[in-house]
Structure formats: C-alpha cells, structure tokens
Design a protein around this motif. Sequence first.
Motif, PDB file in Angstrom:
ATOM      1  N   LYS A 175      42.144  32.345  37.182  1.00 49.20           N
ATOM      2  CA  LYS A 175      42.324  30.885  37.211  1.00 49.20           C
ATOM      3  C   LYS A 175      43.042  30.370  35.968  1.00 49.20           C
ATOM      4  O   LYS A 175      43.736  29.361  36.034  1.00 49.20           O
ATOM      5  CB  LYS A 175      40.971  30.193  37.352  1.00 49.20           C
ATOM      6  CG  LYS A 175      40.410  30.272  38.757  1.00 49.20           C
ATOM      7  CD  LYS A 175      39.093  29.525  38.865  1.00 49.20           C
ATOM      8  CE  LYS A 175      38.611  29.525  40.303  1.00 49.20           C
ATOM      9  NZ  LYS A 175      37.319  28.814  40.440  1.00 49.20           N
ATOM     10  N   LYS A 176      42.882  31.062  34.853  1.00 50.75           N
ATOM     11  CA  LYS A 176      43.520  30.632  33.604  1.00 50.75           C
ATOM     12  C   LYS A 176      45.006  30.995  33.537  1.00 50.75           C
ATOM     13  O   LYS A 176      45.731  30.476  32.697  1.00 50.75           O
ATOM     14  CB  LYS A 176      42.810  31.266  32.398  1.00 50.75           C
ATOM     15  CG  LYS A 176      41.445  30.696  32.133  1.00 50.75           C
ATOM     16  CD  LYS A 176      40.813  31.411  30.953  1.00 50.75           C
ATOM     17  CE  LYS A 176      39.347  31.068  30.819  1.00 50.75           C
ATOM     18  NZ  LYS A 176      38.699  31.904  29.794  1.00 50.75           N
ATOM     19  N   GLN A 177      45.450  31.881  34.409  1.00 51.71           N
ATOM     20  CA  GLN A 177      46.837  32.343  34.371  1.00 51.71           C
ATOM     21  C   GLN A 177      47.788  31.232  34.818  1.00 51.71           C
ATOM     22  O   GLN A 177      47.631  30.673  35.899  1.00 51.71           O
ATOM     23  CB  GLN A 177      47.010  33.579  35.263  1.00 51.71           C
ATOM     24  CG  GLN A 177      48.419  34.103  35.352  1.00 51.71           C
ATOM     25  CD  GLN A 177      48.962  34.495  33.996  1.00 51.71           C
ATOM     26  OE1 GLN A 177      48.303  35.165  33.226  1.00 51.71           O
ATOM     27  NE2 GLN A 177      50.173  34.061  33.698  1.00 51.71           N
ATOM     28  N   SER A 182      46.206  29.045  43.324  1.00 46.09           N
ATOM     29  CA  SER A 182      44.789  29.089  43.676  1.00 46.09           C
ATOM     30  C   SER A 182      44.298  30.525  43.506  1.00 46.09           C
ATOM     31  O   SER A 182      45.097  31.456  43.390  1.00 46.09           O
ATOM     32  CB  SER A 182      44.553  28.623  45.121  1.00 46.09           C
ATOM     33  OG  SER A 182      45.080  29.572  46.033  1.00 46.09           O
ATOM     34  N   VAL A 183      42.983  30.668  43.487  1.00 44.88           N
ATOM     35  CA  VAL A 183      42.371  31.998  43.383  1.00 44.88           C
ATOM     36  C   VAL A 183      41.324  32.119  44.487  1.00 44.88           C
ATOM     37  O   VAL A 183      40.458  31.249  44.629  1.00 44.88           O
ATOM     38  CB  VAL A 183      41.705  32.215  42.007  1.00 44.88           C
ATOM     39  CG1 VAL A 183      40.998  33.569  41.961  1.00 44.88           C
ATOM     40  CG2 VAL A 183      42.726  32.096  40.888  1.00 44.88           C
ATOM     41  N   THR A 184      41.426  33.190  45.258  1.00 46.52           N
ATOM     42  CA  THR A 184      40.420  33.509  46.271  1.00 46.52           C
ATOM     43  C   THR A 184      39.817  34.847  45.897  1.00 46.52           C
ATOM     44  O   THR A 184      40.546  35.817  45.664  1.00 46.52           O
ATOM     45  CB  THR A 184      41.050  33.591  47.675  1.00 46.52           C
ATOM     46  OG1 THR A 184      41.671  32.342  47.974  1.00 46.52           O
ATOM     47  CG2 THR A 184      40.000  33.915  48.722  1.00 46.52           C
ATOM     48  N   SER A 185      38.503  34.875  45.824  1.00 41.99           N
ATOM     49  CA  SER A 185      37.825  36.124  45.453  1.00 41.99           C
ATOM     50  C   SER A 185      37.054  36.689  46.634  1.00 41.99           C
ATOM     51  O   SER A 185      36.220  36.002  47.233  1.00 41.99           O
ATOM     52  CB  SER A 185      36.858  35.865  44.292  1.00 41.99           C
ATOM     53  OG  SER A 185      36.112  37.038  44.038  1.00 41.99           O
ATOM     54  N   TYR A 186      37.354  37.941  46.953  1.00 41.40           N
ATOM     55  CA  TYR A 186      36.581  38.714  47.909  1.00 41.40           C
ATOM     56  C   TYR A 186      35.837  39.818  47.171  1.00 41.40           C
ATOM     57  O   TYR A 186      35.502  40.842  47.754  1.00 41.40           O
ATOM     58  CB  TYR A 186      37.491  39.299  48.990  1.00 41.40           C
ATOM     59  CG  TYR A 186      38.176  38.244  49.842  1.00 41.40           C
ATOM     60  CD1 TYR A 186      37.440  37.438  50.697  1.00 41.40           C
ATOM     61  CD2 TYR A 186      39.546  38.053  49.759  1.00 41.40           C
ATOM     62  CE1 TYR A 186      38.063  36.467  51.468  1.00 41.40           C
ATOM     63  CE2 TYR A 186      40.178  37.083  50.534  1.00 41.40           C
ATOM     64  CZ  TYR A 186      39.429  36.298  51.373  1.00 41.40           C
ATOM     65  OH  TYR A 186      40.055  35.336  52.138  1.00 41.40           O
ATOM     66  N   LEU A 187      35.599  39.601  45.883  1.00 40.78           N
ATOM     67  CA  LEU A 187      34.884  40.593  45.070  1.00 40.78           C
ATOM     68  C   LEU A 187      33.405  40.600  45.472  1.00 40.78           C
ATOM     69  O   LEU A 187      32.789  39.537  45.626  1.00 40.78           O
ATOM     70  CB  LEU A 187      35.012  40.282  43.586  1.00 40.78           C
ATOM     71  CG  LEU A 187      36.409  40.440  42.980  1.00 40.78           C
ATOM     72  CD1 LEU A 187      36.440  39.901  41.559  1.00 40.78           C
ATOM     73  CD2 LEU A 187      36.836  41.900  43.026  1.00 40.78           C
TER      74      LEU A 187
END
Length: 191
Positions: A175-177, A182-187
């Motif tokens: 998110k800081k980049q 947007s950022v989606t996490s499937y972690l």
Amino acid sequence: MTHRILHLTSLLALVLLAAALLSGCCAVTAAYQVAVDERKVGTWADDKAIEATIATKFLEDEQIRFLDISTFSYNGHVYLVGQVDSAKQKARAVGLARRTREVKSVTAHLLPKRFPAHCDKIDNAALEAEVKGKLVADRRIWATNVEVESIQCHIILLGIVGTRQEAGRAVAHAKKQGGVRSVTSYLKSSR
C-alpha cells in the motif's frame, strides 16, 4: 486457426527450450521452494500439479489467452489473476479451472482489459519488483512465500505465510508503494 496453432507450437517450443536450459537451476529452485513453504511437500506438489493442469487447459483452449492469466493454487484453492477480453472469457477460464481434479474453490481476480492501457507491462513489472524488494528487505516477512502480481497497477498478494502479522506487514508495504492503485491480499496464515 492455423496461425494460432503455429503460434502455440512456437510458444511451447520456446518454453521447452528454456526448461531444458534451466533444468539444473529449476531443480534447486524447486527444492528451496519446498523447504521454505508453509505447506507439506505432498500438498505443495499437488498444488503445482493443479497449476500445471489448468495452465495446459488454458493453452489448449481457443477462447483463453494463455499469457493473460496466471494460475496459483494453495491447498487446492485456485486463484486466477490477470486480464480478460470479455465476461464470456472470464466465465470460460473459471469453468475450466473448476472442472480440474482436486480443485476445492476458484477465486477469479480477472480485470477487463483497458485500451489504451493506463498501466502497461513495464509499469506492472516495475511495481512487482519494487514491492517484492520491500518484502525481501523486511526480515519479519518470509518473502519467498509471497507472490506479487500487478495487473493495471493493482497489486495482488498471494501465498501462505506464517502469521497474520506477516500478511499485514506485506499488505502495508504494498500500500505504501507509489503508483499502486489498490492492493488485494489473498494471503493466508498457517497459524
């Protein structure tokens, strides 16, 4: 049709040549991946077999553009990440993945292609490298267990990490980049 077959044959020949040249390197890489992965060896191998089967189906299918969709499998849960030309193409990709043996679920993160591209392949590759570099630099993240994909400057994180905190740190770095839409996490965390 003939042009497509010629193109697929050329692509397959190129992949086989690369595999032959890198076979020693790939064996070491695979051994390392198994050693650091949160999954058991058998589960890891099953997931790689699922990924290969789906990739083969995509390569053989006339509606799917093989290079536009990446396939990931974690404990039998499949993630399709990429771009599609139409809703029909997306449905076809999801259907092919669902009909693959050992697949428990399919999550599609498939964006419609945009013309002209506001974020091209070079932009995506740069973002992936920047985010992956931040993950590697953070000693509290086992970065080899996190896949970073960028589609139209949207970051997608996939993999199995040790803890929820580790997943949270990975998301925070992404998110800081700068340049990330947007950022989606499937972690998923193993604990």
